[in-house]
Scaffold this active site. Structure first.
Site, mmCIF file in Angstrom:
data_model
loop_
_atom_site.group_PDB
_atom_site.id
_atom_site.type_symbol
_atom_site.label_atom_id
_atom_site.label_comp_id
_atom_site.label_asym_id
_atom_site.label_seq_id
_atom_site.Cartn_x
_atom_site.Cartn_y
_atom_site.Cartn_z
ATOM 1 N N TYR A 30 -9.096 -5.948 12.985
ATOM 2 C CA TYR A 30 -8.505 -5.570 11.703
ATOM 3 C C TYR A 30 -8.556 -6.706 10.687
ATOM 4 C CZ TYR A 30 -5.287 -3.868 8.174
ATOM 5 O OH TYR A 30 -4.746 -3.461 6.989
ATOM 6 N N SER A 80 -14.032 24.606 -28.320
ATOM 7 C CA SER A 80 -14.201 23.350 -29.041
ATOM 8 C C SER A 80 -13.108 23.242 -30.082
ATOM 9 C CB SER A 80 -15.577 23.325 -29.703
ATOM 10 O OG SER A 80 -15.577 22.403 -30.787
ATOM 11 N N GLU A 98 -19.136 21.980 -15.716
ATOM 12 C CA GLU A 98 -19.484 20.619 -16.151
ATOM 13 C C GLU A 98 -18.604 19.599 -15.431
ATOM 14 O OE1 GLU A 98 -20.918 20.620 -20.635
ATOM 15 O OE2 GLU A 98 -19.058 21.714 -20.385
ATOM 16 N N GLN A 132 -7.289 -1.959 4.281
ATOM 17 C CA GLN A 132 -6.260 -1.207 3.566
ATOM 18 C C GLN A 132 -6.873 -0.434 2.386
ATOM 19 O OE1 GLN A 132 -2.096 -2.581 3.161
ATOM 20 N NE2 GLN A 132 -2.649 -3.066 1.057
ATOM 21 N N LYS A 174 -17.611 28.032 -30.213
ATOM 22 C CA LYS A 174 -18.015 27.485 -28.921
ATOM 23 C C LYS A 174 -17.212 28.030 -27.759
ATOM 24 C CE LYS A 174 -20.603 24.604 -27.958
ATOM 25 N NZ LYS A 174 -20.597 23.142 -28.176
ATOM 26 N N SER A 223 0.825 -1.214 0.000
ATOM 27 C CA SER A 223 0.000 0.000 0.000
ATOM 28 C C SER A 223 0.854 1.257 0.000
ATOM 29 C CB SER A 223 -0.958 0.000 1.192
ATOM 30 O OG SER A 223 -0.230 -0.044 2.405
ATOM 31 N N HIS A 231 -39.646 23.110 -11.402
ATOM 32 C CA HIS A 231 -39.796 22.181 -12.544
ATOM 33 C C HIS A 231 -39.140 22.765 -13.795
ATOM 34 C CE1 HIS A 231 -43.079 20.158 -10.211
ATOM 35 N NE2 HIS A 231 -43.281 21.405 -9.816
HETATM 36 N N1 ARG Z 1 -0.965 -1.178 5.145
HETATM 37 C C1 ARG Z 1 -1.917 -1.581 6.110
HETATM 38 C C2 ARG Z 1 -3.204 -0.794 5.945
HETATM 39 O O1 ARG Z 1 -3.210 0.204 5.306
HETATM 40 C C3 ARG Z 1 -1.383 -1.342 7.485
HETATM 41 C C4 ARG Z 1 -1.886 -2.315 8.482
HETATM 42 C C5 ARG Z 1 -1.424 -3.679 8.167
HETATM 43 N N2 ARG Z 1 -1.637 -4.549 9.268
HETATM 44 C C6 ARG Z 1 -1.427 -5.862 9.146
HETATM 45 N N3 ARG Z 1 -1.611 -6.567 10.197
HETATM 46 N N4 ARG Z 1 -1.050 -6.388 8.021
HETATM 47 O O2 ARG Z 1 -4.229 -1.175 6.423
#
Ligand code: ARG
Length: 456
Positions: free
Chosen positions: A314, A274, A287, A319, A280, A20, A153
């Site tokens: 968790y 345009s 928009e 993530q 235009k 991540s 309307h």
């Molecule tokens: N990168 C993870 C997240 O954003 C952090 C937590 C990960 N925890 C774990 N036990 N793998 O959620």
């Protein structure tokens, strides 16, 4: 970071799937702030010596400086921002870095970082929303008592003040700011100290950590705290509504800017042309603002769907919470200044608005006058409607119907009714608080200015 239990290496696709860092690296400042506070907390709990704490904090400050300078060099094993910071800390200060994660889990760490990031984002979004409100206020003041057809309307309904229609978009944004601020109260709850799920086994002073990091309270249940993402849903619900409100404002103005309406002209700075049709000038700013509401709504759906049916504590699904959150904030911080600028620089064609008013829009005034002359409203409505139809049939303005037609329609109309056919008078008669009379709109402006200044 977790290799002890493992003998094999991660499949390459799996690694990229699992990482991540590309998304959460932007929380580097929050992650390091959290770690600095945690080092202090561990020292106060007697787990670190003062010297160790200071070395850890100095190392974390050095990592922070690298991020701030854009000089942080990630490596393949940097799974997320937490592991990246700790890996780099180890390179800078050696094995002492391994003491930082004592009593902590990435589960309470990521929850802390994300909340901290959200608190900062909320302040920025609030300021950007307030600026759109200010742009509306400035224009509402500048246009004075200019009249415009009010529509329901999308059909001409009653004459209203242009300022009144502009301010109609002020209040939804005010409610949005209130909603975001209200959600902010639930964002500022510290999860740190919850560990992986059961709470840390070291006597860290969680209220002290909360105070140091700018949280207003601490979480009461470590299982809940590590997996609570309600605040993200709340923020995304509020930002989805911001999107809805911007899209409605945009839609009004896009219609107004068409040749057929011709009520408003956007500045060149907020329009594009345009590639094919030389004549235009398109209201792309508005928009796009209207279009961006789709992703703001989508982000809410992503977040709330993510949480449904998740087991307690968790799960890695969580993530996926950051992309929609970040995207919503980025989208708004990109959109709101454009909307503010488009509003500020727009020019209104008030004579076109005036020319678009027609006598039929005074039919309610005629009915109201009959009421004042003692006729029950239902009957008055009917009488007025018949006169509108008569005018339409003979293709004349309501005011140009012969006096006999009025007298014939109702005895109460044998007296002169000419004074009624006055758009200014019509608007001025709606002087209840919240109405469109100039006196009421002045009051509304004062209130709006007070509120936009008063919040922050
Ligand atoms: N990168 C993870 C997240 O954003 C952090 C937590 C990960 N925890 C774990 N036990 N793998 O959620």
């Amino acid at each position: 970071m977790w290799g002890g239990r493992f003998s094999g290496t991660l499949d390459d696709h799996m690694r990229r799937f699992n990482d991540s860092f590309p998304v959460d690296r932007r929380m580097w400042a929050e992650d390091i702030a959290g770690s600095i506070a945690w080092a202090g907390g561990l020292a106060r709990a007697g787990i670190l010596t003062a010297v160790e704490r200071d070395e850890l904090i100095a190392g974390l400050a050095a990592v922070r400086a690298e991020f701030a300078a854009g000089a942080f060099a990630p490596v393949v094993s940097d799974e997320d921002i937490h592991t990246a910071v700790e890996r780099r800390l180890g390179e800078l200060i050696g094995p002492l870095a391994g003491k930082l994660h004592t009593g902590r889990s990435r589960n309470d760490q990521v929850a802390t970082d994300t909340r901290l990031w959200t608190l900062g984002a909320l302040a920025q979004v609030d300021a950007a929303l307030a600026d759109v409100q200010r742009a509306l206020l400035e224009q509402a003041e500048a246009v004075g008592e200019a009249l415009i057809p009010g529509y329901t309307h999308l059909q001409r309904a009653q004459p209203v003040l242009l300022a009144h229609t502009l301010l109609a978009h002020f209040w939804p944004l005010q409610r949005d700011r209130q909603r975001l601020r209200d959600a902010g109260g639930r964002v500022g709850v510290l999860p740190l100290g919850s560990g992986a799920l059961a709470g840390t086994a070291f006597a860290v002073d969680r209220p002290a950590l909360a105070a140091e990091l700018g949280f207003s309270s601490i979480s009461q249940n470590s299982i809940d705290a590590t997996s609570d993402r309600d605040y993200i849903v709340e923020v995304l619900a509020a930002t989805a509504l911001v999107g809805v409100h911007l899209s409605r404002l945009a839609e009004d103005w896009i219609i107004w800017s068409s040749t057929e309406w011709g009520f408003v002209q956007l500045d060149d700075a907020f329009s594009t042309g345009s590639s094919l049709m030389p004549q235009k000038k398109n209201p792309d700013s508005l928009e796009l603002a209207r279009g961006k509401s789709a992703r703001l709504i989508g982000n809410l759906v992503t977040a709330v769907t993510l949480l449904k049916g998740l087991p307690s504590a968790y799960d890695k699904d969580l993530q996926e919470d950051k992309s929609p959150l970040f995207d919503a904030v980025d989208t708004l911080l990109l959109t709101l200044p454009v909307v503010a600028g488009a509003i500020r620089t727009a020019r209104f064609n008030t004579s076109r608005m005036l020319a678009a008013l027609d006598d039929a829009m005074l039919a309610t005034d005629l009915a109201d006058e009959l009421v004042r002359r003692g006729v029950p409203f239902r009957e008055a409505h009917h009488v007025s409607g018949r006169l509108v139809r008569a005018a339409e049939a003979t293709n004349v303005r309501l005011r140009d119907l012969p006096a006999a037609s009025f007298a014939q329609a109702h005895a109460a109309l044998s007296d002169d009714v000419a004074a009624l056919f006055d758009f200014t008078r019509s608007a001025a008669s709606r002087a209840v608080p919240g109405g469109t009379a100039p006196s009421a709109v002045r009051e509304q402006l004062t209130q709006a200015k007070h509120e936009v200044g008063g919040m922050q």
